[in-house]
Design an enzyme around this catalytic site. Structure first.
Site, short mmCIF file in Angstrom:
data_model
loop_
_atom_site.label_atom_id
_atom_site.label_comp_id
_atom_site.label_asym_id
_atom_site.label_seq_id
_atom_site.Cartn_x
_atom_site.Cartn_y
_atom_site.Cartn_z
N PHE A 198 -3.08 14.99 4.56
CA PHE A 198 -3.43 14.44 3.26
C PHE A 198 -2.16 14.48 2.42
O PHE A 198 -1.61 15.55 2.17
CB PHE A 198 -4.55 15.24 2.59
CG PHE A 198 -5.12 14.54 1.40
CD1 PHE A 198 -6.19 13.67 1.55
CD2 PHE A 198 -4.56 14.70 0.14
CE1 PHE A 198 -6.70 12.98 0.45
CE2 PHE A 198 -5.07 14.02 -0.95
CZ PHE A 198 -6.14 13.15 -0.79
N ASP A 236 -4.81 5.03 5.75
CA ASP A 236 -5.36 6.26 6.31
C ASP A 236 -6.40 5.86 7.37
O ASP A 236 -6.06 5.62 8.53
CB ASP A 236 -5.96 7.03 5.13
CG ASP A 236 -6.16 8.49 5.42
OD1 ASP A 236 -5.89 8.91 6.55
OD2 ASP A 236 -6.60 9.22 4.53
N ARG A 277 0.70 12.83 -8.72
CA ARG A 277 1.31 11.49 -8.58
C ARG A 277 2.75 11.48 -9.05
O ARG A 277 3.57 10.69 -8.60
CB ARG A 277 0.52 10.46 -9.40
CG ARG A 277 -0.88 10.17 -8.90
CD ARG A 277 -1.43 8.92 -9.59
NE ARG A 277 -2.87 8.81 -9.49
CZ ARG A 277 -3.53 8.26 -8.48
NH1 ARG A 277 -2.87 7.77 -7.46
NH2 ARG A 277 -4.85 8.18 -8.49
N GLU A 301 0.85 -1.21 0.00
CA GLU A 301 0.00 0.00 0.00
C GLU A 301 0.88 1.25 0.00
O GLU A 301 1.94 1.25 0.61
CB GLU A 301 -0.88 0.03 1.25
CG GLU A 301 -2.28 -0.50 1.07
CD GLU A 301 -3.18 0.42 0.25
OE1 GLU A 301 -2.67 1.25 -0.53
OE2 GLU A 301 -4.40 0.29 0.38
N ASP A 302 0.40 2.28 -0.66
CA ASP A 302 1.10 3.55 -0.57
C ASP A 302 0.78 4.21 0.77
O ASP A 302 1.65 4.74 1.44
CB ASP A 302 0.74 4.48 -1.73
CG ASP A 302 -0.76 4.57 -1.95
OD1 ASP A 302 -1.43 3.54 -1.81
OD2 ASP A 302 -1.27 5.66 -2.26
C1 PRP Z 1 -5.67 5.37 -1.21
C2 PRP Z 1 -4.58 4.38 -0.85
C3 PRP Z 1 -5.31 3.33 -0.09
C4 PRP Z 1 -6.48 4.07 0.50
C5 PRP Z 1 -6.25 4.26 1.95
O1 PRP Z 1 -6.26 4.97 -2.40
O2 PRP Z 1 -3.95 3.86 -1.98
O3 PRP Z 1 -5.72 2.28 -0.92
O4 PRP Z 1 -6.59 5.32 -0.15
O5 PRP Z 1 -7.34 4.92 2.54
P1 PRP Z 1 -8.12 4.35 3.79
O6 PRP Z 1 -7.12 3.76 4.72
O7 PRP Z 1 -8.82 5.55 4.34
O8 PRP Z 1 -9.10 3.33 3.29
P2 PRP Z 1 -7.23 5.89 -3.23
O9 PRP Z 1 -8.64 5.45 -2.95
O10 PRP Z 1 -6.89 7.32 -2.99
O11 PRP Z 1 -6.97 5.48 -4.72
P3 PRP Z 1 -5.65 5.66 -5.61
O12 PRP Z 1 -4.60 4.78 -4.97
O13 PRP Z 1 -6.06 5.18 -6.95
O14 PRP Z 1 -5.26 7.11 -5.59
#
Ligand code: PRP
Length: 188
Positions: free
Chosen positions: A164, A115, A177, A111-112
């Site tokens: 954020f 949150d 990105r 995961e990046d």
């Molecule tokens: C981001 C990230 C995680 C998620 C974390 O994805 O890559 O998958 O949010 O958030 P959380 O812990 O509150 O669930 P995002 O939905 O922004 O999609 P992306 O990676 O395509 O930008």
């Protein structure tokens, strides 16, 4: 783009009122190298399946896997969790599923950012139902202050309280990105 141009671009964003530099390209590279060392040590007798969570994790995953000294197999999943802006919609949905059979395999989710933890909780439940022999998580950023679900992160790059984050694969409304560093983004 040449290095000077890239540095200028970073500097410009660094001084942008909406952006605050959190971790430089150098900080990230050093930390990813440490994580790769830990993962390679722990999986030295295994051949793990790395599952990148699209889209945000692709830059981190690409750097991490090239620093690993062990063989890996790669797959991707995409899950919707955010609407527009910096707030979640509160729901998770699989937009793209993995294609590999992970039954009996050692799986490491990449995961990046974690949150609220809702995306990861949803994904781990789904992957567990496919009977991997082990299931762990590696996340570049843990925004611990925003957590609504308790999730164990086995390999964590950076922990921050409540920001954020954009850059290094992470977006705000599909922007930023491409930035090589990590920034805190504040809506005007
Ligand atoms: C981001 C990230 C995680 C998620 C974390 O994805 O890559 O998958 O949010 O958030 P959380 O812990 O509150 O669930 P995002 O939905 O922004 O999609 P992306 O990676 O395509 O930008």
């Amino acid at each position: 783009m040449c290095h000077d141009e890239q540095a200028r671009k970073q500097q410009k964003l660094h001084t942008h009122s909406l952006m605050q530099l959190l971790f430089t390209q150098h900080d990230i590279e050093a930390r990813v190298r440490v994580l790769a060392g830990h993962i390679a040590r722990d999986y030295r007798a295994a051949h793990p399946v790395l599952i990148g969570v699209l889209k945000g994790s692709f830059v981190f995953l690409a750097d991490l896997m090239r620093m690993l000294s062990i063989p890996v197999t790669l797959d991707f999943v995409q899950i919707s969790s955010y609407g527009a802006g910096t707030e979640r919609t509160g729901t998770c949905r699989i937009d793209k599923d993995i294609t590999l059979d992970i039954s009996g395999r050692d799986v490491l989710v990449i995961e990046d950012i974690v949150d609220t933890g809702e995306t990861l909780a949803f994904l781990l439940d789904k992957l567990r139902s496919e009977n991997p022999s082990s299931l762990r998580v590696c996340a570049l950023v843990d925004t611990h202050g925003r957590r609504t679900r308790e999730i164990a992160i086995d390999y964590c790059g950076f922990t921050i309280e409540n920001e954020f984050v954009v850059g290094y694969g992470l977006d705000f409304n599909e922007r930023y990105r491409e930035l090589p560093a990590l920034y805190a983004y504040r809506e005007p």
